[in-house]
Design a protein around this motif. Sequence first.
Motif, PDB file in Angstrom:
ATOM      1  N   MET A   1       0.874  -1.181   0.000  1.00  0.00           N
ATOM      2  CA  MET A   1       0.000   0.000   0.000  1.00  0.00           C
ATOM      3  C   MET A   1       0.908   1.228   0.000  1.00  0.00           C
ATOM      4  N   ALA A   2       0.747   2.044  -1.026  1.00  0.00           N
ATOM      5  CA  ALA A   2       1.550   3.271  -1.068  1.00  0.00           C
ATOM      6  C   ALA A   2       1.028   4.216   0.011  1.00  0.00           C
ATOM      7  N   LYS A   3       1.921   4.769   0.793  1.00  0.00           N
ATOM      8  CA  LYS A   3       1.502   5.611   1.914  1.00  0.00           C
ATOM      9  C   LYS A   3       0.665   6.799   1.448  1.00  0.00           C
ATOM     10  N   GLU A   4       0.923   7.270   0.204  1.00  0.00           N
ATOM     11  CA  GLU A   4       0.184   8.479  -0.212  1.00  0.00           C
ATOM     12  C   GLU A   4      -1.299   8.175  -0.393  1.00  0.00           C
ATOM     13  N   ASN A   5      -1.666   6.859  -0.401  1.00  0.00           N
ATOM     14  CA  ASN A   5      -3.088   6.539  -0.536  1.00  0.00           C
ATOM     15  C   ASN A   5      -3.766   6.457   0.815  1.00  0.00           C
ATOM     16  N   LEU A   6      -3.029   6.787   1.877  1.00  0.00           N
ATOM     17  CA  LEU A   6      -3.544   6.604   3.225  1.00  0.00           C
ATOM     18  C   LEU A   6      -3.581   7.943   3.931  1.00  0.00           C
ATOM     19  N   THR A   7      -4.745   8.279   4.452  1.00  0.00           N
ATOM     20  CA  THR A   7      -4.898   9.530   5.219  1.00  0.00           C
ATOM     21  C   THR A   7      -5.468   9.195   6.586  1.00  0.00           C
ATOM     22  N   ILE A   8      -4.815   9.696   7.624  1.00  0.00           N
ATOM     23  CA  ILE A   8      -5.326   9.518   8.977  1.00  0.00           C
ATOM     24  C   ILE A   8      -5.884  10.848   9.442  1.00  0.00           C
ATOM     25  N   ILE A   9      -7.164  10.852   9.726  1.00  0.00           N
ATOM     26  CA  ILE A   9      -7.834  12.124  10.037  1.00  0.00           C
ATOM     27  C   ILE A   9      -8.014  12.299  11.539  1.00  0.00           C
ATOM     28  N   ASN A  10      -8.079  13.569  11.931  1.00  0.00           N
ATOM     29  CA  ASN A  10      -8.408  13.889  13.331  1.00  0.00           C
ATOM     30  C   ASN A  10      -9.869  14.314  13.465  1.00  0.00           C
ATOM     31  N   ASP A  11     -10.420  14.761  12.305  1.00  0.00           N
ATOM     32  CA  ASP A  11     -11.764  15.329  12.372  1.00  0.00           C
ATOM     33  C   ASP A  11     -12.468  15.071  11.042  1.00  0.00           C
ATOM     34  N   ILE A  12     -13.736  14.715  11.120  1.00  0.00           N
ATOM     35  CA  ILE A  12     -14.489  14.406   9.895  1.00  0.00           C
ATOM     36  C   ILE A  12     -14.583  15.629   8.983  1.00  0.00           C
ATOM     37  N   ALA A  13     -14.370  16.808   9.578  1.00  0.00           N
ATOM     38  CA  ALA A  13     -14.406  18.050   8.776  1.00  0.00           C
ATOM     39  C   ALA A  13     -13.355  18.013   7.668  1.00  0.00           C
ATOM     40  N   GLU A  14     -12.226  17.325   7.952  1.00  0.00           N
ATOM     41  CA  GLU A  14     -11.160  17.223   6.932  1.00  0.00           C
ATOM     42  C   GLU A  14     -11.656  16.455   5.703  1.00  0.00           C
ATOM     43  N   VAL A  15     -12.405  15.387   5.980  1.00  0.00           N
ATOM     44  CA  VAL A  15     -12.914  14.541   4.886  1.00  0.00           C
ATOM     45  C   VAL A  15     -13.977  15.299   4.100  1.00  0.00           C
ATOM     46  N   ALA A  16     -14.817  16.013   4.822  1.00  0.00           N
ATOM     47  CA  ALA A  16     -15.896  16.758   4.164  1.00  0.00           C
ATOM     48  C   ALA A  16     -15.311  17.795   3.218  1.00  0.00           C
ATOM     49  N   LYS A  17     -14.331  18.558   3.701  1.00  0.00           N
ATOM     50  CA  LYS A  17     -13.740  19.611   2.857  1.00  0.00           C
ATOM     51  C   LYS A  17     -13.034  19.007   1.660  1.00  0.00           C
ATOM     52  N   GLU A  18     -12.271  17.942   1.894  1.00  0.00           N
ATOM     53  CA  GLU A  18     -11.551  17.302   0.787  1.00  0.00           C
ATOM     54  C   GLU A  18     -12.524  16.749  -0.246  1.00  0.00           C
ATOM     55  N   SER A  19     -13.621  16.177   0.223  1.00  0.00           N
ATOM     56  CA  SER A  19     -14.617  15.594  -0.694  1.00  0.00           C
ATOM     57  C   SER A  19     -15.263  16.671  -1.551  1.00  0.00           C
ATOM     58  N   VAL A  20     -15.648  17.768  -0.912  1.00  0.00           N
ATOM     59  CA  VAL A  20     -16.307  18.864  -1.630  1.00  0.00           C
ATOM     60  C   VAL A  20     -15.336  19.490  -2.635  1.00  0.00           C
ATOM     61  N   ASP A  21     -14.110  19.723  -2.193  1.00  0.00           N
ATOM     62  CA  ASP A  21     -13.108  20.316  -3.097  1.00  0.00           C
ATOM     63  C   ASP A  21     -12.829  19.388  -4.273  1.00  0.00           C
ATOM     64  N   TYR A  22     -12.772  18.082  -3.997  1.00  0.00           N
ATOM     65  CA  TYR A  22     -12.471  17.120  -5.072  1.00  0.00           C
ATOM     66  C   TYR A  22     -13.589  17.109  -6.106  1.00  0.00           C
ATOM     67  N   ILE A  23     -14.828  17.016  -5.647  1.00  0.00           N
ATOM     68  CA  ILE A  23     -15.960  16.961  -6.575  1.00  0.00           C
ATOM     69  C   ILE A  23     -16.034  18.251  -7.396  1.00  0.00           C
ATOM     70  N   ASN A  24     -15.866  19.385  -6.754  1.00  0.00           N
ATOM     71  CA  ASN A  24     -15.887  20.656  -7.497  1.00  0.00           C
ATOM     72  C   ASN A  24     -14.754  20.723  -8.512  1.00  0.00           C
ATOM     73  N   SER A  25     -13.583  20.240  -8.135  1.00  0.00           N
ATOM     74  CA  SER A  25     -12.443  20.299  -9.077  1.00  0.00           C
ATOM     75  C   SER A  25     -12.689  19.370 -10.264  1.00  0.00           C
ATOM     76  N   GLN A  26     -13.306  18.237 -10.008  1.00  0.00           N
ATOM     77  CA  GLN A  26     -13.623  17.329 -11.118  1.00  0.00           C
ATOM     78  C   GLN A  26     -14.659  17.963 -12.055  1.00  0.00           C
ATOM     79  N   LEU A  27     -15.695  18.541 -11.462  1.00  0.00           N
ATOM     80  CA  LEU A  27     -16.755  19.135 -12.277  1.00  0.00           C
ATOM     81  C   LEU A  27     -16.228  20.304 -13.124  1.00  0.00           C
ATOM     82  N   GLU A  28     -15.245  21.015 -12.604  1.00  0.00           N
ATOM     83  CA  GLU A  28     -14.658  22.120 -13.387  1.00  0.00           C
ATOM     84  C   GLU A  28     -14.049  21.606 -14.695  1.00  0.00           C
ATOM     85  N   ASN A  29     -13.572  20.368 -14.672  1.00  0.00           N
ATOM     86  CA  ASN A  29     -12.925  19.810 -15.867  1.00  0.00           C
ATOM     87  C   ASN A  29     -13.887  19.006 -16.739  1.00  0.00           C
ATOM     88  N   PHE A  30     -15.102  18.768 -16.212  1.00  0.00           N
ATOM     89  CA  PHE A  30     -16.090  18.012 -16.995  1.00  0.00           C
ATOM     90  C   PHE A  30     -16.755  18.927 -18.018  1.00  0.00           C
TER      91      PHE A  30
END
Length: 242
Positions: free
Chosen positions: A1-30
Amino acid sequence: MAKENLTIINDIAEVAKESVDYINSQLENFTPERYFTIALAGGNTPKKLFRHIAENYATALPWNRIKLFWGDERCVPPDINESNFKMTYDNLIKFIDIPPENIFRIKGENNPDEEAFNYSIALGQNLRSRNGLPSFDLIMLGLGEDGHTASIFPGRLDLFASDEYCATAIHPDTGQKRITITGKIINNAAKVAFLVTGVKKAKVVSEILYRVPGADKYPAYFVNPVNGKLRWILDAEAASVL
Ligand SMILES: O=C(O)[C@H](O)[C@@H](O)[C@H](O)[C@H](O)COP(=O)(O)O
């Protein structure tokens, strides 16, 4: 398992922000007419994430360009607490302005075999095709203590070889009927993200990530998108024996 595929979070807020940013960035290119397609996980783990997105990002995503699916569903009516749809509705859907036609509920209350077929048709009609199979832009997965994911349980590794897009399953402990996307659909996604929390999952997470002998009894061991990206998002407890 490549370490860069692993994220250890302290707060679910980190996942929420990353998810929203990722989806928006994908849609910008669609292209403008292309939707972002996501298969959501069920169970309890997603509740905090969904609720955080509902409370902090309800208007930060173009829900009219996002199609929601589920990776699996219990064969129960949509208005009881066992339903993954109800869990998602109560924590996310009822707070966002998403067109009803963008929500693809697995109709668990129907005949399981018929619904698995119908959902397979819906995947074929609404997802981009890649490698000759429907391809989700993102699949969110949970992990059971027995190493199951979606509703692919130990003893049903055939669902990683199946050419079906969706299949029926039976929960090994409760006997509950389920409908699940299959391994080939999971591994044909552009991105797959496990969200796993709690110390009870730590041992199975470690055995899968470090590929220890015998870990191939766990269905989640076989999640490895052929052309896509795989992310493991863990809290400190789930990562505690890495
Ligand atoms: O329908 C389901 O239950 C899920 O899709 C299942 O795969 C879930 O993700 C795991 O069982 C983890 O469940 P928890 O998040 O409740 O631990």
